[in-house]
Every structure is written in structure tokens, then in C-alpha cells.
Design a protein around this motif. Structure first.
Motif, PDB file in Angstrom:
ATOM      1  N   TYR A   1       0.854  -1.192   0.000  1.00  0.00           N
ATOM      2  CA  TYR A   1       0.000   0.000   0.000  1.00  0.00           C
ATOM      3  C   TYR A   1       0.888   1.239   0.000  1.00  0.00           C
ATOM      4  N   ALA A   2       1.913   1.217   0.839  1.00  0.00           N
ATOM      5  CA  ALA A   2       2.855   2.333   0.897  1.00  0.00           C
ATOM      6  C   ALA A   2       3.651   2.438  -0.400  1.00  0.00           C
ATOM      7  N   ALA A   3       4.083   1.314  -0.936  1.00  0.00           N
ATOM      8  CA  ALA A   3       4.858   1.323  -2.176  1.00  0.00           C
ATOM      9  C   ALA A   3       4.027   1.858  -3.335  1.00  0.00           C
ATOM     10  N   ALA A   4       2.711   1.704  -3.260  1.00  0.00           N
ATOM     11  CA  ALA A   4       1.823   2.225  -4.306  1.00  0.00           C
ATOM     12  C   ALA A   4       1.642   3.734  -4.186  1.00  0.00           C
ATOM     13  N   GLY A   5       2.177   4.303  -3.091  1.00  0.00           N
ATOM     14  CA  GLY A   5       2.124   5.758  -2.937  1.00  0.00           C
ATOM     15  C   GLY A   5       1.360   6.249  -1.729  1.00  0.00           C
ATOM     16  N   ALA A   6       0.833   5.355  -0.910  1.00  0.00           N
ATOM     17  CA  ALA A   6       0.094   5.791   0.278  1.00  0.00           C
ATOM     18  C   ALA A   6       1.025   6.514   1.245  1.00  0.00           C
ATOM     19  N   THR A   7       0.513   7.556   1.853  1.00  0.00           N
ATOM     20  CA  THR A   7       1.290   8.289   2.850  1.00  0.00           C
ATOM     21  C   THR A   7       1.270   7.532   4.172  1.00  0.00           C
ATOM     22  N   GLU A   8       2.097   7.980   5.099  1.00  0.00           N
ATOM     23  CA  GLU A   8       2.129   7.358   6.420  1.00  0.00           C
ATOM     24  C   GLU A   8       0.747   7.430   7.073  1.00  0.00           C
ATOM     25  N   THR A   9       0.090   8.570   6.944  1.00  0.00           N
ATOM     26  CA  THR A   9      -1.246   8.740   7.520  1.00  0.00           C
ATOM     27  C   THR A   9      -2.242   7.791   6.870  1.00  0.00           C
ATOM     28  N   GLU A  10      -2.157   7.617   5.559  1.00  0.00           N
ATOM     29  CA  GLU A  10      -3.064   6.704   4.863  1.00  0.00           C
ATOM     30  C   GLU A  10      -2.821   5.259   5.287  1.00  0.00           C
ATOM     31  N   VAL A  11      -1.570   4.897   5.498  1.00  0.00           N
ATOM     32  CA  VAL A  11      -1.261   3.544   5.982  1.00  0.00           C
ATOM     33  C   VAL A  11      -1.834   3.369   7.384  1.00  0.00           C
ATOM     34  N   MET A  12      -1.673   4.393   8.226  1.00  0.00           N
ATOM     35  CA  MET A  12      -2.231   4.330   9.583  1.00  0.00           C
ATOM     36  C   MET A  12      -3.739   4.107   9.537  1.00  0.00           C
ATOM     37  N   GLU A  13      -4.421   4.862   8.673  1.00  0.00           N
ATOM     38  CA  GLU A  13      -5.876   4.731   8.569  1.00  0.00           C
ATOM     39  C   GLU A  13      -6.267   3.348   8.067  1.00  0.00           C
ATOM     40  N   ARG A  14      -5.559   2.845   7.068  1.00  0.00           N
ATOM     41  CA  ARG A  14      -5.858   1.539   6.481  1.00  0.00           C
ATOM     42  C   ARG A  14      -5.720   0.434   7.516  1.00  0.00           C
ATOM     43  N   LEU A  15      -4.693   0.544   8.354  1.00  0.00           N
ATOM     44  CA  LEU A  15      -4.428  -0.487   9.356  1.00  0.00           C
ATOM     45  C   LEU A  15      -5.204  -0.277  10.649  1.00  0.00           C
ATOM     46  N   GLY A  16      -5.817   0.897  10.786  1.00  0.00           N
ATOM     47  CA  GLY A  16      -6.508   1.208  12.032  1.00  0.00           C
ATOM     48  C   GLY A  16      -5.535   1.505  13.155  1.00  0.00           C
ATOM     49  N   GLN A  17      -4.385   2.054  12.802  1.00  0.00           N
ATOM     50  CA  GLN A  17      -3.348   2.355  13.788  1.00  0.00           C
ATOM     51  C   GLN A  17      -3.464   3.801  14.261  1.00  0.00           C
ATOM     52  N   GLY A  18      -3.142   4.036  15.514  1.00  0.00           N
ATOM     53  CA  GLY A  18      -3.135   5.386  16.049  1.00  0.00           C
ATOM     54  C   GLY A  18      -1.733   5.925  16.208  1.00  0.00           C
ATOM     55  N   SER A  19      -0.750   5.112  15.906  1.00  0.00           N
ATOM     56  CA  SER A  19       0.635   5.499  16.129  1.00  0.00           C
ATOM     57  C   SER A  19       1.419   5.551  14.820  1.00  0.00           C
ATOM     58  N   PRO A  20       2.014   6.707  14.506  1.00  0.00           N
ATOM     59  CA  PRO A  20       2.859   6.770  13.307  1.00  0.00           C
ATOM     60  C   PRO A  20       4.025   5.790  13.375  1.00  0.00           C
ATOM     61  N   GLY A  21       4.540   5.548  14.566  1.00  0.00           N
ATOM     62  CA  GLY A  21       5.665   4.621  14.728  1.00  0.00           C
ATOM     63  C   GLY A  21       5.329   3.220  14.264  1.00  0.00           C
ATOM     64  N   ILE A  22       4.133   2.778  14.566  1.00  0.00           N
ATOM     65  CA  ILE A  22       3.704   1.448  14.129  1.00  0.00           C
ATOM     66  C   ILE A  22       3.584   1.427  12.609  1.00  0.00           C
TER      67      ILE A  22
END
Length: 96
Positions: free
Chosen positions: A50-71
Motif C-alpha cells: 500500500y505504501a509502495a503504491a504511494g500511500a502516505t504514512e497517515t493513509e497507511v495508519m488509517e488503512r491499518l486502524g493504527q493510532g501510532s505513526p511509529g507502528i
């Protein structure tokens, strides 16, 4: 559908039993030649691509349901886009 079953049982109504899923997962790993692959690796694979396709860190967080940028960063590191990013940077420098 947010309440749909991801892996329904054969009747389509109940959840797939854990033992049934474990058997299918074991067979799939062996067929792929990766008996060592944990189920969580699918999450990592999906997030990294998802990230390699161009998703930002925030978009990856949203996709995974994560609240932490570190994760999220754990999933998006090493996406294999280094060569493409260097090429884009080089092209931008040439046109500047």
C-alpha cells in the motif's frame, strides 16, 4: 459491508472455526513453500505494498486502524522504491 464475515464457515452464517482456518493456513503456507510464514505477515505485506503504491504514512495508519505513526513506519520501511525515488529526485533536479 462493515459487519460481513471475513472468513465465513461453509454455511455462510457463522465464523470459520479457528482449527479449520489453521489447517487451511498451514496447507497454504506449505504449498507456497513458506511453512515459516506467520499470519501477521499478510498484514505487513499489504501495508508495505500500500505504501509502495504511494500511500502516505497517515493513509497507511488509517488503512491499518493504527493510532501510532511509529507502528505505521514499521510497515512502510523498505518498500523497495529507492531506485524510483532516486530517479524522480534526479529528474526534478535536472528540470530545476
Amino acid at each position: 459491508m462493515p459487519d460481513a464475515l471475513l472468513w465465513p464457515a461453509a454455511d455462510g452464517v457463522a465464523n470459520l472455526r479457528q482449527s479449520t482456518f489453521a489447517r487451511h493456513w498451514k496447507n497454504a503456507r506449505e504449498a507456497a513453500g513458506r511453512p515459516d510464514l506467520p499470519l501477521h505477515a499478510l498484514r505487513h505485506y499489504a501495508a508495505a505494498h500500500y505504501a509502495a503504491a504511494g500511500a502516505t504514512e497517515t493513509e497507511v495508519m488509517e488503512r491499518l486502524g493504527q493510532g501510532s505513526p511509529g507502528i505505521a513506519r514499521r510497515y512502510i520501511s523498505g518498500t523497495g522504491r529507492e531506485a524510483a525515488l532516486v530517479e524522480a529526485l534526479d529528474a526534478a533536479a535536472r528540470t530545476a
